[in-house]
Design a protein around this motif. Structure first.
Motif, PDB file in Angstrom:
ATOM      1  N   MET A 188      36.374  17.422  51.926  1.00 15.15           N
ATOM      2  CA  MET A 188      36.710  17.900  53.285  1.00 15.15           C
ATOM      3  C   MET A 188      36.587  16.849  54.580  1.00 15.15           C
ATOM      4  N   ARG A 229      33.452  19.056  46.335  1.00 14.01           N
ATOM      5  CA  ARG A 229      33.895  20.146  46.963  1.00 14.01           C
ATOM      6  C   ARG A 229      33.598  19.880  48.623  1.00 14.01           C
ATOM      7  N   SER A 230      32.469  19.064  48.722  1.00 12.59           N
ATOM      8  CA  SER A 230      32.251  18.940  50.291  1.00 12.59           C
ATOM      9  C   SER A 230      32.887  17.539  50.794  1.00 12.59           C
ATOM     10  N   ASP A 278      23.993  31.898  48.851  1.00 19.45           N
ATOM     11  CA  ASP A 278      24.386  30.539  49.310  1.00 19.45           C
ATOM     12  C   ASP A 278      26.053  30.105  48.756  1.00 19.45           C
ATOM     13  N   MET A 279      26.516  31.196  48.127  1.00 23.53           N
ATOM     14  CA  MET A 279      27.824  30.982  47.849  1.00 23.53           C
ATOM     15  C   MET A 279      28.594  31.228  49.081  1.00 23.53           C
ATOM     16  N   SER A 310      31.835  27.248  60.083  1.00 23.96           N
ATOM     17  CA  SER A 310      33.124  26.870  59.627  1.00 23.96           C
ATOM     18  C   SER A 310      33.742  25.770  60.640  1.00 23.96           C
ATOM     19  N   LEU A 332      31.341  29.636  54.246  1.00 27.02           N
ATOM     20  CA  LEU A 332      31.383  29.391  55.755  1.00 27.02           C
ATOM     21  C   LEU A 332      31.545  27.813  56.179  1.00 27.02           C
ATOM     22  N   LEU A 363      32.728  25.573  54.250  1.00 18.83           N
ATOM     23  CA  LEU A 363      34.201  25.146  53.975  1.00 18.83           C
ATOM     24  C   LEU A 363      35.291  25.695  54.926  1.00 18.83           C
ATOM     25  N   GLY A 364      34.977  26.392  55.749  1.00 22.63           N
ATOM     26  CA  GLY A 364      35.879  26.936  56.791  1.00 22.63           C
ATOM     27  C   GLY A 364      36.379  28.452  56.780  1.00 22.63           C
ATOM     28  N   CYS A 365      35.656  29.178  55.999  1.00 29.32           N
ATOM     29  CA  CYS A 365      35.895  30.638  55.984  1.00 29.32           C
ATOM     30  C   CYS A 365      35.076  31.191  57.244  1.00 29.32           C
ATOM     31  N   LEU A 369      42.173  26.545  52.640  1.00 28.78           N
ATOM     32  CA  LEU A 369      42.029  27.241  54.162  1.00 28.78           C
ATOM     33  C   LEU A 369      42.589  26.372  55.262  1.00 28.78           C
ATOM     34  N   PHE A 403      39.253  24.703  47.529  1.00 24.38           N
ATOM     35  CA  PHE A 403      38.927  25.988  48.301  1.00 24.38           C
ATOM     36  C   PHE A 403      39.050  25.847  49.985  1.00 24.38           C
ATOM     37  N   GLY A 404      38.318  24.660  50.392  1.00 27.98           N
ATOM     38  CA  GLY A 404      38.437  24.498  51.755  1.00 27.98           C
ATOM     39  C   GLY A 404      39.623  23.767  52.341  1.00 27.98           C
ATOM     40  N   LEU A 429      27.528  21.067  52.723  1.00 23.50           N
ATOM     41  CA  LEU A 429      26.393  20.892  52.212  1.00 23.50           C
ATOM     42  C   LEU A 429      26.316  21.141  50.836  1.00 23.50           C
ATOM     43  N   ASN A 480      33.538  38.743  42.957  1.00 27.79           N
ATOM     44  CA  ASN A 480      32.360  38.659  42.116  1.00 27.79           C
ATOM     45  C   ASN A 480      31.609  39.897  41.932  1.00 27.79           C
ATOM     46  N   ALA A 515      25.787  26.487  44.294  1.00 25.61           N
ATOM     47  CA  ALA A 515      26.728  27.345  44.830  1.00 25.61           C
ATOM     48  C   ALA A 515      28.144  27.307  44.738  1.00 25.61           C
ATOM     49  N   LEU A 516      28.553  26.843  43.411  1.00 28.58           N
ATOM     50  CA  LEU A 516      29.774  27.121  42.988  1.00 28.58           C
ATOM     51  C   LEU A 516      30.326  28.711  43.099  1.00 28.58           C
ATOM     52  N   PHE A 517      31.770  28.609  43.230  1.00 29.71           N
ATOM     53  CA  PHE A 517      32.185  29.834  43.236  1.00 29.71           C
ATOM     54  C   PHE A 517      32.506  30.063  41.577  1.00 29.71           C
ATOM     55  N   PRO A 518      31.957  31.159  41.154  1.00 25.39           N
ATOM     56  CA  PRO A 518      31.890  31.366  39.704  1.00 25.39           C
ATOM     57  C   PRO A 518      33.361  31.948  39.080  1.00 25.39           C
ATOM     58  N   HIS A 519      34.146  32.435  40.307  1.00 24.41           N
ATOM     59  CA  HIS A 519      35.203  33.029  39.724  1.00 24.41           C
ATOM     60  C   HIS A 519      36.324  32.234  39.622  1.00 24.41           C
TER      61      HIS A 519
END
Lengths: 259, 319, 275
Positions: B149, B145-146, A158-159, B74, A164, A166-168, B103, B99-100, B80, A181, B86-90
């Motif tokens: 956007m 985060r959503s 889901d990450m 996209s 996706l 968010l625009g990727c 982009l 993030f969005g 969502l 990761n 589903a946070l980006f851990p890095h």
């Protein structure tokens, strides 16, 4: 029986058997004499210096390092996308593909080396060097796929889906989310591949020619003719190198989590 | 606009299993809608199809007048909030929210991100890593985060189910506030009828990949159309009616102590202001609850009871 | 899980084609050599191979040594693994690291050490002569004993690793509970530890057995041409006699062994996952 005492006796004996021989190698390599012996006859570093003066060792060390680095890189180039597909996509015939990709682990190396020599090098005129490179790449491929797959499985899908939304695009999500990761897993695969390739003998046995040998093969050839402690010195150096790499990897990325 | 999000004859499948079968649904702009149902009813699948994470086998998805059926996620302008967040851990909290926007190469990135974090009350956490946050905080980061956007539709997957009771209430209020302030169209998926009733303008009750009933919270709560809907809305006693449909009673509607029927008390428990009983009767198992002020019955006791016609809800179908 | 099968396939294909072209194809051709005779396809090569007393000796020696190494490493492995598991947590990791350390080191270096120890002028002989037990150095190198010792040292860590992880998954109080119920150590081992770690034993045993079966360096260096095993025999047949038919037969034996071992391990792994 004192269980504390028996524990340490058992472990002491086991470790003596497993690690003692290395200490003996190191001691033998420090000998000042000209014959391989333990206890050593006097102490000197001359055999450690001699190792670097043997022309064939220098050449074969270069061959082995080249194979270990570039063979592993090539295996990762093939293996990372495969691992990604197998953990993210419903690949038709996934089980068959897995079996094919992991076959290099199942088939003993000596057979692979012979088969490549007989049906690739000789009839098709492929050089020994490229054949060695291909063989090492194929040999490392299963490790690369396995280790990288494991760290991809730990990464929630889901990450990527979030990325996706968010625009990727797919590739962007892979590059920005997946790759950062699984860096640890890829590095672990690289180290495992490097050590495996570097220490590999049977695959290279038939795939060696004049001026083109891997280091372990060269060591075996040298010790068949010479009975001096230079191979002991070289073995000691290689052991330190491998242990050093693995120790550093454990320290910085926690290698054992991935293997 | 009456059909801001419009699903037409949507059929969704995983390999050979059809998860959603010819579903039609219109969602209005600015509406807060709940997709409610037990697990396996197709609610999450429907949500994923709106997001573009699943390509329909047939049918169409329209958002704001555009046919997005074959459009990648996209480009759909849909947000969502995942159940796992589903946070980006890095990436830091700031970078997650950015993030969005990055982009899209949006100007005033910093202001927008901080505004987004302010909406969910997490400005001071901008430099933290996701792993350092509590579950509730992570969810709010995911929401921010959503939201930054400005999606046309915000989807939320079981937004309250991973939170404890106190946080759940807080998040519920938060979601309603965000919805009021931004006027965003929200679709959330839940298996919990209480959550749906408390939050949603409209509830879409789903069953086996199809819509069972659509209506406001009150409509569905007070007038379920089927035995399934009634059961989901807390009617414990459902019996066939004389005219082919069914009748349903909530535990509070059952009268104990007098009436034409006989039953045996099999379970009794104290629940604050009321006492809850389980009794076995010719109709099967019946659940009843009565104020503690009334007579107390013991387990094993035979008791008369009544299922008053006037306090029953009529169901069009019993199944 | 993403749906697009074409992308998935496109991502796996390079690796699959590479492995198929470089492994399956050449190895397949090699395996087929033994079935080709002047009069067409036949399995007679297998009969001829096993008719030779030398080949029989090598085949059974390989089986014998591999089983012995697996058996002895199981005995030592249980003792060592039990000792490691019962260490305090702080030293357990370090001890585990020390035991697995040899796996990182080149098998050539590991085998070479035994030359120094077991050779004519080696450590063991020096002690024997100095103590007056024998007058002249005895022959240890180029015997089955030497190969056995070398293989045992090479593969023992695999057995210890398997057994340690099996024991770590054992219910913590199983052994004390059995002791309290009056079991002596032998009963504890047979009735509690062995059944609970059987899977680890099978995994370790398979790894050690196939590893020993398919080892080349150790029999080559410590056994030489006097103590041939299947892999050294293969090498010799090819280099000395250009005998690809024997090579093909040996390859088949080794692959079948190795493949069945892998299947067994995979079975175990999936059985464990589904539990």
């Amino acid at each position: 029986m004192n269980s504390r005492l028996s524990t340490w006796i058992i472990l002491g004996l086991t470790l003596t058997f497993l690690i003692g021989p290395f200490l003996i190698i190191i001691a033998a390599a420090l000998s000042a004499g000209n014959n391989l012996a333990f206890p050593p006859q006097g102490l000197s570093l001359k055999w450690f210096i001699k190792v670097f003066e043997v022309e064939s060792f220098r050449a074969s060390f270069g061959v082995s390092i080249f194979l270990a680095i570039f063979g592993t890189l090539a295996a990762l180039v093939l293996g990372v996308p495969a691992a990604y597909a197998m953990t993210r996509y419903r690949v038709p015939g996934a089980e068959t593909v897995k079996l094919i990709v992991s076959s290099p682990i199942i088939v003993p190396g000596i057979i692979v080396g012979l088969a490549l020599l007989q049906y690739l090098v000789i009839p098709l005129g492929v050089g020994i060097g490229p054949a060695l490179f291909l063989a090492h790449t194929a040999l490392i491929l299963p490790y690369a796929v396995r280790v990288v797959s494991a760290s991809m499985e730990n990464l929630r899908v889901d990450m990527e889906e979030a990325a996706l939304l968010l625009g990727c695009n797919r590739f962007g999500a892979f590059r920005r989310i997946v790759l950062p990761n699984i860096r640890g897993g890829v590095l672990a695969a690289f180290i495992l591949g490097f050590v495996t390739s570097f220490n590999q003998v049977p695959v290279s046995l038939f795939l060696s020619g004049p001026g083109l040998r891997t280091l372990p093969i060269d060591m075996i050839a040298y010790m068949e003719i010479n009975y001096d402690p230079s191979v002991a010195a070289l073995s000691a150096l290689l052991a330190f190198m491998s242990v050093g790499i693995v120790f550093a990897a454990e320290r910085f990325i926690g290698l054992s989590r991935y293997v | 606009m009456s059909d801001y999000v419009s699903l037409k004859d949507l059929t969704l499948a995983y390999d050979k299993t059809v998860a959603v079968d010819r579903l039609n649904l219109d969602i209005h702009k600015g509406e807060l809608i709940a997709l409610l149902g037990p697990s396996g009813c197709g609610k999450t699948t429907t949500m994923r199809a709106i997001a573009g994470l699943l390509t329909p086998r047939s049918g169409t998805v329209h958002i704001d007048g555009r046919d997005v059926t074959r459009m990648p996620p996209s480009r759909r302008e849909v947000g969502l909030v995942f159940q796992s967040y589903a946070l980006f851990p890095h990436l830091s909290v700031f970078e997650n929210v950015a993030f969005g926007l990055r982009l899209r190469r949006e100007p005033d990135l910093k202001t927008k991100v901080m505004d987004g974090l302010a909406t969910v009350g997490l400005t001071e956490f901008a430099d933290r890593q996701p792993a350092d946050l509590s579950g509730g905080q992570q969810q709010r980061v995911s929401l921010a985060r959503s939201l930054v956007m400005h999606p046309k539709v915000l989807l939320l997957d079981e937004p309250l189910s991973n939170l404890d009771a106190r946080l759940r209430l807080e998040m519920r209020t938060e979601l309603q506030r965000v919805q009021r302030e931004t006027g965003i169209t929200m679709v959330f998926v839940t298996h919990d009828q209480a959550e749906a009733l408390a939050l949603a303008d409209r509830i879409v009750l789903m069953r086996n990949g199809a819509i069972e009933q659509i209506g406001s919270a009150e409509e569905i709560y007070n007038a379920p159309v089927s035995g399934f809907a009634a059961d989901f809305m807390g009617f414990e006693t459902i019996l066939p009616g004389e005219t082919g449909g069914g009748l349903a009673w909530r535990p509070g509607a059952v009268v104990l102590g007098h009436g034409p029927h006989q039953g045996e008390i099999r379970g009794a428990s104290f629940a604050g202001e009321r006492r809850e009983y389980v009794l076995e009767s010719a109709f099967g198992t019946i659940k009843a609850d009565v104020p503690v002020s009334e007579t107390r019955f013991e387990i094993g006791q035979q008791v008369a009871f009544d299922l008053p016609r006037e306090s029953a809800v009529e169901l069009a179908r019993i199944d | 899980m993403f749906e697009n099968r074409a992308i998935g396939l496109a991502l796996v294909l390079p690796a699959a084609i590479f492995a198929a072209a470089l492994f399956l194809l050449p190895v397949g051709i090699l395996l087929s050599e033994a079935f080709q005779t002047e009069s067409g396809w036949s399995v007679s090569a297998y009969g001829e191979f096993f008719a030779s007393p030398r080949n029989q000796t090598v085949f059974f020696r390989t089986l014998k040594l591999a089983s012995l190494v697996a058996g002895v490493s199981a005995v030592i492995g249980y003792a060592a693994a039990f000792a490691i598991v019962n260490l305090p947590a702080s030293s357990r990791g370090r001890m585990f690291g020390l035991v697995t350390l040899p796996l990182m080191i080149s098998p050539v270096a590991r085998t070479y050490a035994w030359l120094v120890i077991l050779g004519r002028t080696g450590f063991v002989n020096k002690i024997l002569v100095d103590l007056g037990i024998t007058e002249t150095p005895i022959r240890i190198l180029f015997t089955e004993t030497a190969v056995f010792i070398g293989l045992l040292q090479l593969f023992l860590p695999l057995m210890i690793i398997s057994l340690v992880s099996a024991m770590e998954n054992m219910p913590r109080d199983a052994v004390p509970a059995a002791r309290i119920l009056g079991a002596n150590w032998l009963q504890v081992f047979v009735r509690v530890i062995l059944p609970l770690t059987r899977e680890g034993l099978v995994i370790g045993g398979t790894l050690v057995f196939t590893g020993s079966m398919t080892a080349y360096i150790t029999p080559a260096i410590l056994g030489g041409s006097k103590v041939l095993m299947l892999e050294t025999l293969l090498y010799q047949r090819v280099t000395v006699a250009n005998d690809f038919v024997s090579a093909s037969v040996i390859a088949m034996i080794l692959i079948v062994m190795s493949f069945s071992a892998n299947l067994l391990l995979k079975r175990l792994a999936t059985a464990r996952k589904s539990r």
